[in-house]
Design a protein around this motif. Structure first.
Motif: not given
Length: 251
Positions: A68-77, A47-59
């Motif tokens: 997800v990595g391009e979204l600003k906090p308010h956009e993700r919310a 869950l956390r990796a898929g929501l950008g809350l945990l750094p990912v090594q690949a994928g």
């Protein structure tokens, strides 16, 4: 049904330990997806990796076709409401104010009305003015569920939302999340009770040792082979008048 959350080949580490390896998953509008697996299998990491809350090594991970990595906090919310396992509260705010945090995009008066409505839905309408630090764990869990519902996001992700709740509160929680899915929201939950997951979820994803090892309708995902290999159980899902029930014993 259109995909709301798409994960492709996600891998993540915490320290030296690989907690998620090459995980791919797509969640569409209108479905309730259950994530199950033993303790430490990688459910929360997924869950956390898929929501950008945990750094990912690949994928990669996308929310409504946006990385997800391009979204600003308010956009993700705006795209996802997330209920973590932890039910801590830093301040003794009234329940109505905590629930209203889920509707921070609305004017204060509208957010308050929505918060009270969501508290009523979760059976906590009478707790509106009580401080969350003065509540039991189960009461606080209901307030946090109300906050999740108040987000009105197209994707709701709840990590162990029924942990520690009484049986009636567990069923109420999953009934509410099923109602959200029926209304066109994509819902993802992690659960430990396999029978409850089988009865409540449209699709089950099994996580084991950081990998997604099974996915599909409950009977398919929780096959005898998976129950034995992943959970150490000899048994099967059995149909009953109240839905599927797990009949099993330890291997």
């Amino acid at each position: 049904m259109s995909a709301v959350w798409t994960l492709e080949g996600l891998s993540a580490r915490q320290g030296r330990k690989t907690v998620l390896e090459a995980a791919s998953l797509s969640v569409a509008t209108g479905e309730l997806v259950g994530i199950v697996g033993p303790n430490g299998a990688g459910k929360t990491s997924l869950l956390r990796a898929g929501l950008g809350l945990l750094p990912v090594q690949a994928g990669s991970a996308r929310l409504s076709e946006r990385a997800v990595g391009e979204l600003k906090p308010h956009e993700r919310a705006q795209r996802v409401g997330y209920l973590p396992q932890e039910r801590r509260a830093a301040w003794n705010l009234p329940a109505r104010m905590v629930a209203a945090l889920g509707a921070s995009d609305l004017p204060e008066a509208e957010a308050d009305v929505l918060a009270r409505a969501c508290l009523t839905r979760v059976g906590a309408g009478d707790l509106a003015e009580r401080g969350v630090l003065d509540m039991s764990g189960g009461e606080r869990a209901r307030v946090l569920l109300a906050r999740l519902l108040a987000t009105r996001a197209p994707l709701l992700v709840a990590d162990e939302p029924v942990a520690g709740l009484d049986p009636d509160a567990q069923l109420l929680t999953l009934d509410l999340l099923r109602a959200e899915a029926a209304g066109g929201v994509a819902v993802v939950v992690t659960l430990h009770d396999l029978g409850l997951a089988a009865r409540s979820c449209d699709r089950i994803v099994v996580v084991f040792q950081g990998r997604l090892v099974a996915e599909g309708p409950p009977r398919e995902a929780l096959s005898r082979e998976i129950l034995a290999r992943v959970f150490g159980l000899d048994g099967a899902l059995v149909e009953t008048p109240v839905g599927l029930v797990l009949a099993a014993r330890r291997v």
